[in-house]
Scaffold this motif. Sequence first.
Motif, PDB file in Angstrom:
ATOM      1  N   GLU A 153       0.822  -1.204   0.000  1.00 35.00           N
ATOM      2  CA  GLU A 153       0.000   0.000   0.000  1.00 35.00           C
ATOM      3  C   GLU A 153       0.860   1.260   0.000  1.00 35.00           C
ATOM      4  OE1 GLU A 153      -3.815   0.772   0.292  1.00 35.00           O
ATOM      5  OE2 GLU A 153      -3.094  -0.689  -1.178  1.00 35.00           O
ATOM      6  N   SER A 154       1.965   1.221   0.758  1.00 37.74           N
ATOM      7  CA  SER A 154       2.862   2.389   0.782  1.00 37.74           C
ATOM      8  C   SER A 154       3.444   2.642  -0.599  1.00 37.74           C
ATOM      9  CB  SER A 154       3.990   2.166   1.802  1.00 37.74           C
ATOM     10  OG  SER A 154       3.464   2.075   3.106  1.00 37.74           O
ATOM     11  N   ARG A 214       2.069   1.796  -3.443  1.00 37.62           N
ATOM     12  CA  ARG A 214       0.968   2.298  -4.278  1.00 37.62           C
ATOM     13  C   ARG A 214       0.703   3.773  -4.001  1.00 37.62           C
ATOM     14  NH1 ARG A 214      -4.497   3.115  -3.878  1.00 37.62           N
ATOM     15  NH2 ARG A 214      -4.515   2.483  -1.680  1.00 37.62           N
ATOM     16  N   LEU A 215       0.698   4.148  -2.718  1.00 40.29           N
ATOM     17  CA  LEU A 215       0.430   5.542  -2.364  1.00 40.29           C
ATOM     18  C   LEU A 215       1.577   6.464  -2.787  1.00 40.29           C
ATOM     19  CD1 LEU A 215      -1.210   5.017   1.139  1.00 40.29           C
ATOM     20  CD2 LEU A 215      -2.345   5.738  -0.973  1.00 40.29           C
ATOM     21  N   ARG A 216       2.815   5.940  -2.766  1.00 35.77           N
ATOM     22  CA  ARG A 216       3.938   6.759  -3.250  1.00 35.77           C
ATOM     23  C   ARG A 216       3.774   7.053  -4.748  1.00 35.77           C
ATOM     24  NH1 ARG A 216       7.056   3.507   0.249  1.00 35.77           N
ATOM     25  NH2 ARG A 216       7.662   2.131  -1.487  1.00 35.77           N
ATOM     26  N   ARG A 217       3.327   6.039  -5.495  1.00 38.13           N
ATOM     27  CA  ARG A 217       3.099   6.255  -6.930  1.00 38.13           C
ATOM     28  C   ARG A 217       1.977   7.264  -7.146  1.00 38.13           C
ATOM     29  NH1 ARG A 217       4.166   0.659  -6.894  1.00 38.13           N
ATOM     30  NH2 ARG A 217       1.938   0.127  -6.858  1.00 38.13           N
ATOM     31  N   LEU A 218       0.914   7.157  -6.350  1.00 36.01           N
ATOM     32  CA  LEU A 218      -0.182   8.128  -6.445  1.00 36.01           C
ATOM     33  C   LEU A 218       0.306   9.530  -6.101  1.00 36.01           C
ATOM     34  CD1 LEU A 218      -3.319   6.346  -4.901  1.00 36.01           C
ATOM     35  CD2 LEU A 218      -3.009   7.108  -7.255  1.00 36.01           C
ATOM     36  N   SER A 219       1.146   9.597  -5.073  1.00 35.29           N
ATOM     37  CA  SER A 219       1.655  10.896  -4.646  1.00 35.29           C
ATOM     38  C   SER A 219       2.499  11.546  -5.746  1.00 35.29           C
ATOM     39  CB  SER A 219       2.479  10.738  -3.368  1.00 35.29           C
ATOM     40  OG  SER A 219       2.958  11.976  -2.928  1.00 35.29           O
ATOM     41  N   TYR A 247       0.153  12.850  -8.321  1.00 35.14           N
ATOM     42  CA  TYR A 247      -0.501  14.065  -7.824  1.00 35.14           C
ATOM     43  C   TYR A 247       0.437  15.266  -7.927  1.00 35.14           C
ATOM     44  CZ  TYR A 247      -2.060  17.466  -4.370  1.00 35.14           C
ATOM     45  OH  TYR A 247      -2.404  18.627  -3.743  1.00 35.14           O
ATOM     46  N   ALA A 251      -5.437  -1.569  -5.012  1.00 38.70           N
ATOM     47  CA  ALA A 251      -5.826  -1.477  -3.602  1.00 38.70           C
ATOM     48  C   ALA A 251      -6.683  -2.681  -3.206  1.00 38.70           C
ATOM     49  CB  ALA A 251      -6.587  -0.179  -3.351  1.00 38.70           C
TER      50      ALA A 251
END
Length: 519
Positions: free
Chosen positions: A55-56, A58-63, A66, A106
Amino acid sequence: SGRGMRAVGVLGLGALLAWLPPAHTDTFSALRSVRQARGNEGRLLRRLRAYLREESARLRRLSRFYEKVRALHQDPSASVDNPLLAFSLIKRLSSDWPSVVYSSEATENSRALHVGFQELQRELPGAEDLDGAARALMRLQDVYALSVKGMANGLFQPTSTDRPPLYSPGRRVSLSADDCFHVGKVAYDTGDFYHSIAWLEEAVSRFRLSYGSWNPEEERGSLEDALDYLAFSYFMAGNISHALTLSREFLHYDPSNQRVTRNVAKYEKLLATHGDRVGRPLQRPNVTQLQNRDAYEELCQGLGAQPSHLGCSYETNGSPYLLLQPAKKETLRLQPYIVLYHDFVSDAEAETIKGLAGPWLQRSVVASGEKQQKVEYRISKSAWLKDTADPVVRALELRMAAITGLDLRPPYAEYLQVVNYGLGGHYEPHFDHATVRRVWGLSAVEAGGSTAFIYANFSVPVVKNAALFWWNLRRNGDGDGDTLHAGCPVLAGDKWVANKWIHEYGQEFRRPCSRDPRD
């Protein structure tokens, strides 16, 4: 069974009768099962760590996505007049954004976590275990006269402040508001308002301190829930004015609750017409109808007489088996006759016995007519070991026969019973008049777990690798009333014992009647 099959004394170990390992149930009733549950939580932690890692990432890629898009929107020179930027915008909106919004990554990460949990779910404690653990805390509170507030703060301090703590753990762990709420609710659900008031009061005070802050461990209970249950507990105890005060506080947080609004009106009317019904203090319930409760609890707390220690000796009992290594005998009492044999088993033997019994442990039961049933006054798991299970068991059987001078072959004695006690594990006062008994301590405990002799008014602490022996029957076959005994709740530690029940039948020439018919 008839008198001929009664047992005359007690030793301690067990017997292997099951063919398949038992299912993971009654986790709270044996510390071995609790340790296994801790191991399973470790496996869940590793699953959660993998989930967080994925998840981290995945969220780094989203960040990064963004930040890249935000930078374009904040840059005045990044005009869509530029055909390349216009192309990038259209691509993002038609391709990149749907990939972000409808990504299955996710879901796949969550599914992996769910699968990992489901693989272990059958082995995890359930609602019955949680309730049993809550009852264990209340049992320790009662038997050792512990302060609820102290327990919630990780202290094992008796309510009598002039006494030192009964146990000082290496790491102090406090209970959360929701922990206290659950213990109080278990008591409430059984109509035990004595305990529900004490634990819900502690829950309310802790919820008040954290009101408005979110904690994932406290989702199940809330300040409003605790106030609600506590108010009704006080009402049932006859303290209507306090029930009214708590209900009004509840409405401060939830003013639209119609049920509690009606309760407030009801309490106000009762106070106006009848006043409070508060009389004598609320009495602690005696769920198991224990007649000797006060004496039993005082002995468990170490307030009774201490063993007499009448003398120590090396004992061979006339047996060649013990000539080279006599038993270390300490006489604790002559009436009833109770002796302690120190170092009766070695550390290696004790570990072998525990290892043999561990996979076969099942919830201890008591006889009820022709059936066996689980009961609240005996919390442990046990297994039975035949002397053919291992050479260690056979060696112990020979040692027992030598020291007692009795015939331990079936059907003159039971198999060896190995017992592991759980959270607050205990066995309330009872007789073993069907047997002679011998009990071995296969482990040491940090606090609690003594064997209390109620009418003899003394208790024997757990002594690792020692064997405690007494006669349950007189020579004339009558039960010895002075042998009423109990296993005090384990306050801290892992208590393993082994029991050996020896029948009266078959011992007629080894322990004959005396000339005095009263003996």
